[in-house]
Design a protein around this motif. Structure first.
Motif, PDB file in Angstrom:
ATOM      1  N   GLU A   5       0.836  -1.198   0.000  1.00 12.68           N
ATOM      2  CA  GLU A   5       0.000   0.000   0.000  1.00 12.68           C
ATOM      3  C   GLU A   5       0.877   1.256   0.000  1.00 12.68           C
ATOM      4  OE1 GLU A   5      -3.390   2.184   2.708  1.00 12.68           O
ATOM      5  OE2 GLU A   5      -3.111   0.027   2.921  1.00 12.68           O
ATOM      6  N   ALA A   6       1.955   1.229   0.772  1.00 14.29           N
ATOM      7  CA  ALA A   6       2.879   2.374   0.810  1.00 14.29           C
ATOM      8  C   ALA A   6       3.545   2.577  -0.555  1.00 14.29           C
ATOM      9  CB  ALA A   6       3.940   2.158   1.886  1.00 14.29           C
ATOM     10  N   ARG A   8       2.287   1.796  -3.490  1.00 12.60           N
ATOM     11  CA  ARG A   8       1.276   2.347  -4.403  1.00 12.60           C
ATOM     12  C   ARG A   8       1.056   3.836  -4.125  1.00 12.60           C
ATOM     13  NH1 ARG A   8      -0.759  -2.801  -3.480  1.00 12.60           N
ATOM     14  NH2 ARG A   8      -2.076  -2.085  -1.769  1.00 12.60           N
ATOM     15  N   GLU A   9       1.054   4.208  -2.860  1.00 10.55           N
ATOM     16  CA  GLU A   9       0.888   5.620  -2.503  1.00 10.55           C
ATOM     17  C   GLU A   9       2.049   6.447  -3.038  1.00 10.55           C
ATOM     18  OE1 GLU A   9      -0.794   9.030  -1.057  1.00 10.55           O
ATOM     19  OE2 GLU A   9      -1.731   7.048  -1.100  1.00 10.55           O
ATOM     20  N   ARG A  13       2.218   9.451  -6.168  1.00 12.45           N
ATOM     21  CA  ARG A  13       2.680  10.819  -5.928  1.00 12.45           C
ATOM     22  C   ARG A  13       3.893  11.216  -6.764  1.00 12.45           C
ATOM     23  NH1 ARG A  13       0.995  12.972  -0.646  1.00 12.45           N
ATOM     24  NH2 ARG A  13      -0.603  11.564   0.160  1.00 12.45           N
TER      25      ARG A  13
END
Length: 58
Positions: A5-6, A8-9, A13
């Protein structure tokens, strides 16, 4: 390999981050005499004071 998840975040960005970087470079182009960027790893810590002193002489 799968993204977390990190991951993908961060990936979501990065395009805006790079666009901002490009704009900053364009905005400062020709304004600054010299722009130097660098990264130091833990192995270079002992040389930091000398590097900073040399940089200030430029």
């Amino acid at each position: 390999m799968a993204l977390t998840e990190a991951d993908r975040e961060l990936a979501a960005r990065v395009p805006a981050l790079l666009d901002g970087w490009d704009e900053a470079v364009r905005a400062t182009d020709g304004v600054a005499r010299v722009m130097r960027l660098g990264f130091l790893d833990a192995g270079a810590v002992g040389a930091v004071p000398e590097v900073i002193a040399d940089f200030r002489q430029v």
